[in-house]
Motif scaffolding. Structure first.
Motif, PDB file in Angstrom:
ATOM      1  N   PHE A  75       0.871  -1.166   0.000  1.00  0.00           N
ATOM      2  CA  PHE A  75       0.000   0.000   0.000  1.00  0.00           C
ATOM      3  C   PHE A  75       0.910   1.218   0.000  1.00  0.00           C
ATOM      4  O   PHE A  75       1.803   1.335   0.842  1.00  0.00           O
ATOM      5  CB  PHE A  75      -0.902   0.014   1.248  1.00  0.00           C
ATOM      6  CG  PHE A  75      -1.709   1.269   1.367  1.00  0.00           C
ATOM      7  CD1 PHE A  75      -2.850   1.443   0.619  1.00  0.00           C
ATOM      8  CD2 PHE A  75      -1.305   2.287   2.221  1.00  0.00           C
ATOM      9  CE1 PHE A  75      -3.595   2.613   0.711  1.00  0.00           C
ATOM     10  CE2 PHE A  75      -2.043   3.459   2.327  1.00  0.00           C
ATOM     11  CZ  PHE A  75      -3.193   3.622   1.574  1.00  0.00           C
ATOM     12  N   ALA A  76       0.709   2.096  -0.966  1.00  0.00           N
ATOM     13  CA  ALA A  76       1.510   3.314  -1.045  1.00  0.00           C
ATOM     14  C   ALA A  76       0.590   4.505  -1.228  1.00  0.00           C
ATOM     15  O   ALA A  76      -0.328   4.466  -2.058  1.00  0.00           O
ATOM     16  CB  ALA A  76       2.493   3.233  -2.206  1.00  0.00           C
ATOM     17  N   ALA A  77       0.832   5.531  -0.438  1.00  0.00           N
ATOM     18  CA  ALA A  77       0.015   6.740  -0.515  1.00  0.00           C
ATOM     19  C   ALA A  77       0.912   7.971  -0.576  1.00  0.00           C
ATOM     20  O   ALA A  77       1.926   8.051   0.124  1.00  0.00           O
ATOM     21  CB  ALA A  77      -0.913   6.845   0.700  1.00  0.00           C
ATOM     22  N   ARG A  78       0.508   8.912  -1.419  1.00  0.00           N
ATOM     23  CA  ARG A  78       1.173  10.207  -1.481  1.00  0.00           C
ATOM     24  C   ARG A  78       0.313  11.167  -0.667  1.00  0.00           C
ATOM     25  O   ARG A  78      -0.877  11.303  -0.920  1.00  0.00           O
ATOM     26  CB  ARG A  78       1.289  10.661  -2.935  1.00  0.00           C
ATOM     27  CG  ARG A  78       1.960  12.004  -3.084  1.00  0.00           C
ATOM     28  CD  ARG A  78       2.277  12.325  -4.532  1.00  0.00           C
ATOM     29  NE  ARG A  78       1.130  12.102  -5.406  1.00  0.00           N
ATOM     30  CZ  ARG A  78       1.240  11.872  -6.727  1.00  0.00           C
ATOM     31  NH1 ARG A  78       2.406  11.826  -7.306  1.00  0.00           N
ATOM     32  NH2 ARG A  78       0.154  11.683  -7.452  1.00  0.00           N
ATOM     33  N   LEU A  79       0.945  11.784   0.330  1.00  0.00           N
ATOM     34  CA  LEU A  79       0.260  12.735   1.211  1.00  0.00           C
ATOM     35  C   LEU A  79       0.880  14.106   0.981  1.00  0.00           C
ATOM     36  O   LEU A  79       2.090  14.265   1.124  1.00  0.00           O
ATOM     37  CB  LEU A  79       0.436  12.322   2.672  1.00  0.00           C
ATOM     38  CG  LEU A  79      -0.028  10.910   3.029  1.00  0.00           C
ATOM     39  CD1 LEU A  79       0.492  10.500   4.392  1.00  0.00           C
ATOM     40  CD2 LEU A  79      -1.543  10.827   2.994  1.00  0.00           C
ATOM     41  N   THR A  80       0.049  15.062   0.611  1.00  0.00           N
ATOM     42  CA  THR A  80       0.554  16.407   0.352  1.00  0.00           C
ATOM     43  C   THR A  80      -0.250  17.423   1.150  1.00  0.00           C
ATOM     44  O   THR A  80      -1.462  17.285   1.313  1.00  0.00           O
ATOM     45  CB  THR A  80       0.481  16.754  -1.147  1.00  0.00           C
ATOM     46  OG1 THR A  80      -0.859  16.564  -1.616  1.00  0.00           O
ATOM     47  CG2 THR A  80       1.427  15.889  -1.959  1.00  0.00           C
ATOM     48  N   ARG A  81       0.467  18.432   1.660  1.00  0.00           N
ATOM     49  CA  ARG A  81      -0.195  19.498   2.415  1.00  0.00           C
ATOM     50  C   ARG A  81       0.043  20.828   1.704  1.00  0.00           C
ATOM     51  O   ARG A  81       1.178  21.199   1.442  1.00  0.00           O
ATOM     52  CB  ARG A  81       0.331  19.572   3.840  1.00  0.00           C
ATOM     53  CG  ARG A  81      -0.434  20.597   4.704  1.00  0.00           C
ATOM     54  CD  ARG A  81       0.094  20.646   6.115  1.00  0.00           C
ATOM     55  NE  ARG A  81       1.383  21.363   6.101  1.00  0.00           N
ATOM     56  CZ  ARG A  81       2.239  21.354   7.116  1.00  0.00           C
ATOM     57  NH1 ARG A  81       1.982  20.661   8.203  1.00  0.00           N
ATOM     58  NH2 ARG A  81       3.371  22.025   7.045  1.00  0.00           N
TER      59      ARG A  81
ATOM     60  N   GLU B 107      -3.624  10.334  -1.729  1.00  0.00           N
ATOM     61  CA  GLU B 107      -3.994   9.540  -2.899  1.00  0.00           C
ATOM     62  C   GLU B 107      -3.105   8.315  -2.977  1.00  0.00           C
ATOM     63  O   GLU B 107      -1.915   8.370  -2.682  1.00  0.00           O
ATOM     64  CB  GLU B 107      -3.906  10.367  -4.177  1.00  0.00           C
ATOM     65  CG  GLU B 107      -2.534  10.932  -4.456  1.00  0.00           C
ATOM     66  CD  GLU B 107      -2.515  11.892  -5.639  1.00  0.00           C
ATOM     67  OE1 GLU B 107      -3.258  11.675  -6.602  1.00  0.00           O
ATOM     68  OE2 GLU B 107      -1.737  12.855  -5.585  1.00  0.00           O
ATOM     69  N   GLU B 108      -3.727   7.210  -3.347  1.00  0.00           N
ATOM     70  CA  GLU B 108      -2.963   5.981  -3.514  1.00  0.00           C
ATOM     71  C   GLU B 108      -2.155   6.084  -4.802  1.00  0.00           C
ATOM     72  O   GLU B 108      -2.629   6.636  -5.797  1.00  0.00           O
ATOM     73  CB  GLU B 108      -3.900   4.772  -3.550  1.00  0.00           C
ATOM     74  CG  GLU B 108      -3.170   3.465  -3.380  1.00  0.00           C
ATOM     75  CD  GLU B 108      -4.093   2.301  -3.030  1.00  0.00           C
ATOM     76  OE1 GLU B 108      -3.575   1.176  -3.023  1.00  0.00           O
ATOM     77  OE2 GLU B 108      -5.288   2.510  -2.778  1.00  0.00           O
ATOM     78  N   VAL B 109      -0.925   5.592  -4.763  1.00  0.00           N
ATOM     79  CA  VAL B 109      -0.056   5.646  -5.939  1.00  0.00           C
ATOM     80  C   VAL B 109       0.542   4.268  -6.208  1.00  0.00           C
ATOM     81  O   VAL B 109       0.729   3.472  -5.287  1.00  0.00           O
ATOM     82  CB  VAL B 109       1.087   6.693  -5.782  1.00  0.00           C
ATOM     83  CG1 VAL B 109       0.516   8.107  -5.781  1.00  0.00           C
ATOM     84  CG2 VAL B 109       1.906   6.450  -4.527  1.00  0.00           C
ATOM     85  N   GLY B 110       0.834   4.010  -7.461  1.00  0.00           N
ATOM     86  CA  GLY B 110       1.517   2.788  -7.856  1.00  0.00           C
ATOM     87  C   GLY B 110       3.001   3.069  -7.977  1.00  0.00           C
ATOM     88  O   GLY B 110       3.404   4.130  -8.445  1.00  0.00           O
TER      89      GLY B 110
END
Length: 166
Positions: A9-15, A23-26
């Motif tokens: 499971f990979a997620a990009r977290l941006t503030r 958002e989930e990313v591949g």
């Protein structure tokens, strides 16, 4: 029989402007820490994090502070780099945290220690100190995803992260 599919499971977290987006990313095309940094370069925000968890074995955090910087990273368990290609990518350019007892043992098998690798200060300014991060990783019974949830809660993106994980 084919090769077992390794799921992560990979997620990009941006503030941006005190608002978090998750958002989930591949990461299938990523072959280096620099490639993981490029996943973050594809987004905007004052804070850009990539969090990875796989099979309850490890958590990884990659952070990009500016497009010109190299990504900073943390891997919760060095042993994971021996079994999981994604963990190996994260650990590849990182230093082990703590003493390496096998350093002078020429007969030791080529393997990573179970100690965390990388930059334990990677989320310090987001509410999780290096000491807290290392303590969570060392705590028996704490799953890697629990570490990521705790970091996200302290950073203020816990709800976005949990919603994404479903």
């Amino acid at each position: 029989m084919g090769e077992a599919l390794m799921t992560y499971f990979a997620a990009r977290l941006t503030r941006s402007n005190d608002r978090w987006r998750a958002e989930e990313v591949g990461l299938d095309d990523c072959e280096s820490l620099s490639d993981l940094g490029d996943v973050l370069r594809d987004s905007t925000g004052e804070v850009r994090l990539l969090v990875i968890e796989q099979d309850d074995e490890y958590a990884a955090i990659v952070r990009l502070d500016s497009d010109e910087d190299d990504p900073r990273a943390f891997l919760s368990d060095g042993h994971a780099a021996d079994a999981y290609p994604m963990a190996a990518i994260v650990a590849e350019d990182l230093a082990e945290i703590g003493e390496d007892e096998l350093e002078d043992d020429e007969d030791a098998p080529p393997a990573h220690d179970s100690a965390p690798f990388g930059d334990p200060d990677v989320v310090e300014d987001l509410g999780t100190s290096a000491a807290d991060l290392l303590a969570m990783c060392a705590h028996p019974g704490t799953l890697p995803v629990d570490v990521l949830v705790a970091i996200c809660e302290k950073a203020g993106c816990g709800e976005a992260f949990e919603d994404l994980r479903g």
